[in-house]
Design a protein around this motif. Sequence first.
Motif, PDB file in Angstrom:
ATOM      1  N   UNK B 217      32.102   6.901   0.842  1.00  0.00           N
ATOM      2  CA  UNK B 217      31.502   7.383   2.093  1.00  0.00           C
ATOM      3  C   UNK B 217      29.983   7.573   2.012  1.00  0.00           C
ATOM      4  N   UNK B 221      28.374   1.552   4.187  1.00  0.00           N
ATOM      5  CA  UNK B 221      29.496   0.866   4.852  1.00  0.00           C
ATOM      6  C   UNK B 221      29.913   1.643   6.102  1.00  0.00           C
ATOM      7  N   UNK B 222      30.094   0.898   7.197  1.00  0.00           N
ATOM      8  CA  UNK B 222      30.547   1.541   8.440  1.00  0.00           C
ATOM      9  C   UNK B 222      31.975   2.055   8.234  1.00  0.00           C
ATOM     10  N   UNK B 223      32.259   3.209   8.829  1.00  0.00           N
ATOM     11  CA  UNK B 223      33.593   3.805   8.674  1.00  0.00           C
ATOM     12  C   UNK B 223      34.669   2.870   9.226  1.00  0.00           C
ATOM     13  N   UNK B 382      35.051   9.742   9.449  1.00  0.00           N
ATOM     14  CA  UNK B 382      33.777  10.382   9.790  1.00  0.00           C
ATOM     15  C   UNK B 382      33.902  11.900   9.835  1.00  0.00           C
TER      16      UNK B 382
END
Lengths: 258, 390
Positions: B217, B221-223, B382
């Motif tokens: 996290x 990197x996008x969730x 998120x």
Amino acid sequence: METILEAKDLKKIYSLSKKQQKLEKSGIKKKTAVDDLSFEAYKGEVFALLGPNGAGKTTTLRIISTLIKPTSGDCIVDGVSIAEQPEEVRKKIGFLTSELKLEDYFTPNYLFDFFSKLHGVSDEDREKRKEKLFKTFGIDEFAEVKVANLSTGMKQKTSIAVSLAHDPDIIIFDEPTNGLDVITAKVVTDFLIQLRDEGKTIIVSTHIFSLVEKIADRVGIIINGKMVLCDSLKEVVKEKTLEDVFFDVYVKEVGSDE
Amino acid sequence: MNNIITIMKKELTRFFTDKKMVFTSIIMPGLMIYIIYSLMGGFIQDMVTTDEDYKYKISAVNMPEAIESMFAEQNVELKKTGPVDIDDTKAEIKSEKADVLVVFPEDFDEAVSEYDVQSGEKAPEIEIYYNSATTNSANAQMLITTTLDAYENSLSNKFDVNCDEKHDLNDGADFSEKMVFAMIPMLLMTLISSGCVAIGPDFIAGEKERGTIATLLVTPVKRGALAVGKIISMLIIAVLCAISSGLGLILSLPKLMGDAEIFKNTSLSAAQYALFFVVILSSACVLIAFVAVLSAQANTVKEAGTSVAPFNILIMVLSVAGGYTGGEKLSKFVNLIPVFNGSRCMSDMLLGVKDSFALSVTIGSNILYAIVMIFILTKMFSSEKIMFSK
């Protein structure tokens, strides 16, 4: 001096679970971990956050690294807001804390490649970075050994190498020498100095006075989530040792009976 | 897209380079199903079948010649016994040294010819002594009963019913096939669901428990990419688990069913096979995405396993209901129910029912549900409360 990181009135309030409320024994349902905390870090310096356990150091660093969101306030990292563009912030920083673990199943070599790819590092740059970092920390010797079979020191070295795979300009380390033997701790400390000499900005949290005295340019003391002192190390230790200054501040803020 | 592939590669590398995990999750289920079902099939066959070479030990008292000749036509040898040996023969049957004793009344033929059905008197009785605990004895008893029934019919044969096989007007699946076509979707769904349940808890809750999710996290990197990468790799593994179990099932089915012709009325075209696969895949997407969400809300693998377990029962209920309502006319809205819809569509296809609307609703709604689940998972990644709660 150029400001590269600016924390502005950061506040973090946690809602306590019933279990946590019992542990606290005070009946409070919310806890302020970081309380309107502001500070700046300049390009190419080592900024040390000093404070006792539970002071809010780790929470502050987790907010800056976008792992958690602040209840209010913001932090501008190299011109980018952590609240508005967290992904961009993550590209600019290298973050290492004891809670970030590496998967036991993989080797340092695999993990370095994996995290480099996630950071969008080209193959050529990745190999150069790997060669340099693996040589610095002596990871070559255990590059193909699964993390599960590495010692604590080897794991910490691997974690540092992996967190810096994308060659970030801002490096955030939470207790970087915690739990390490003296030799590994020295390797890590020397490396932090080397990074500073290369012009990287390092924000480090610790409660080890000697480490701060050795590497820090400026120091911020956090107690109960508040920044109670923030100045250059030279100014802080002008009349007293860092340890004495810290305890003076601590007694003033918390009281001698704590 | 690159990050999705990178995450998928990492997840699949972790899985496929762990020989123990591959063996227990993919190879073992198929192998176990094949071995257990084959053994069960063999065991059942052994229990109900007599060896072809076996000669029944049948003793008969007062057996008429006409019946004797019927047995002779079937190559069944009889031992003629006198009335005085009845008790000894019974003892032999009990100790499994003989199979059956048939006792006819004296002057059986005369008694039968004189018997009037309308009289209300007791009919001449043939006694067959056998031992039901022994396969050979039970089968011999069945053989004798069948032969005697045939003899009884021949005595008063005034009319025949359906001498040839042209009278069944059904050109589709018969009842037993319908049962199988209802079971196949249920089995497929359950196998996929078992695959999801086997790997799902470790993929996200395991990472949370080991503290490795936080390391992911803090990367850029996008969730959403993280969620999709995880779900696709879980999907691949779950489908492989299902294929393994399915292969075990298909290969062992003839042994279990005693070489019965199960698919004699089913002929799917290549396009239908493709659609069949799309229905399975879309259902698998929903299942794995749901398991991923359950896994993400848990803090440990054990906790995830506990919350996922009841889900397996729900899947079984929905897939059974879907499979058994295949071919029946129901409201079009039922195809909005996940798992039920996939199971029902597969059953429809096997039964030869063409309903493109139901098929479209099934595939479309399943994809929509999977997208919603991915969105929820993205939000969960998120959420610091979910990712870092203790």
